[in-house]
Scaffold this motif. Structure first.
Motif, short mmCIF file in Angstrom:
data_model
loop_
_atom_site.label_atom_id
_atom_site.label_comp_id
_atom_site.label_asym_id
_atom_site.label_seq_id
_atom_site.Cartn_x
_atom_site.Cartn_y
_atom_site.Cartn_z
N LYS A 23 0.84 -1.20 0.00
CA LYS A 23 0.00 0.00 0.00
C LYS A 23 0.87 1.24 0.00
CE LYS A 23 -3.62 -2.23 2.64
NZ LYS A 23 -4.37 -2.26 3.88
N GLU A 25 0.26 5.76 0.52
CA GLU A 25 -0.61 6.92 0.71
C GLU A 25 -0.01 8.10 -0.02
OE1 GLU A 25 -2.32 8.41 4.33
OE2 GLU A 25 -2.53 6.37 5.09
N LYS A 49 -8.68 4.27 -2.27
CA LYS A 49 -9.67 4.92 -1.42
C LYS A 49 -9.23 6.35 -1.17
CE LYS A 49 -11.95 4.18 2.99
NZ LYS A 49 -12.01 3.34 4.20
N ILE A 51 -9.22 9.31 1.25
CA ILE A 51 -9.39 9.54 2.69
C ILE A 51 -9.37 11.04 2.94
CG2 ILE A 51 -8.41 9.13 4.97
CD1 ILE A 51 -7.00 6.68 3.69
N LYS A 53 -8.95 13.62 5.69
CA LYS A 53 -8.53 13.80 7.08
C LYS A 53 -9.03 15.14 7.63
CE LYS A 53 -4.54 10.81 6.93
NZ LYS A 53 -3.11 10.68 7.10
N ARG A 59 -6.15 12.33 1.09
CA ARG A 59 -5.12 11.36 0.75
C ARG A 59 -5.73 10.23 -0.06
NH1 ARG A 59 -0.22 13.15 2.01
NH2 ARG A 59 0.58 11.16 2.63
N LEU A 60 -4.93 9.67 -0.95
CA LEU A 60 -5.30 8.46 -1.69
C LEU A 60 -4.56 7.29 -1.06
CD1 LEU A 60 -5.07 9.41 -5.45
CD2 LEU A 60 -7.03 8.40 -4.34
N LYS A 61 -5.27 6.24 -0.76
CA LYS A 61 -4.64 5.02 -0.25
C LYS A 61 -4.79 3.97 -1.34
CE LYS A 61 -4.26 2.45 3.99
NZ LYS A 61 -4.77 2.33 5.35
#
Length: 127
Positions: A23, A25, A49, A51, A53, A59-61
């Protein structure tokens, strides 16, 4: 200030894949999420995904598929934009890879662009 956030995005993915991470981020934007959607549709990544915050920090995970991404190459750059009509969209590794395009219909793969008969800016090649 970053001059080319898409190149930074591709470099982070390339480094994570080479380091064997499952993974990564990355700071998010709509165009990066669009590129991730295309990579997921084409089978290069397992999932992504967005995200949120805080209001200013997204953020992209991204979760990778094992050995799916061998290489990434940025094509169009801020200093030299590369636009192609649907007949002249380049084939990556004789059709084994894919190009990601930004078109009037959104961020799509080269395969889909040929089907829809729409051209645009060639963002990157993935194989």
């Amino acid at each position: 200030m970053m001059t080319d956030p898409i190149a930074d995005f591709l470099t982070r993915i390339r480094n994570a894949v080479r380091a064997g991470h499952e993974k990564v981020e990355i700071p998010a934007s709509r165009i990066k999420a669009g590129i991730c959607r295309v990579l997921k549709e084409e089978g290069y990544i397992r999932s992504f995904k967005v995200i949120v915050k805080s209001q200013s920090d997204m953020r992209l995970k991204i979760a990778f598929r094992e050995n799916a991404i061998v290489g990434l190459q940025r094509v169009s750059k801020p200093g030299l934009r590369r636009y192609r009509g649907y007949q002249k969209i380049p084939r990556v590794l004789s059709g084994l890879g894919t190009s990601v395009l930004s078109t009037s219909k959104g961020v799509i793969s080269s395969r889909k662009a040929r089907e829809m008969k729409v051209g645009g800016e060639v963002l990157c090649h993935v194989w």
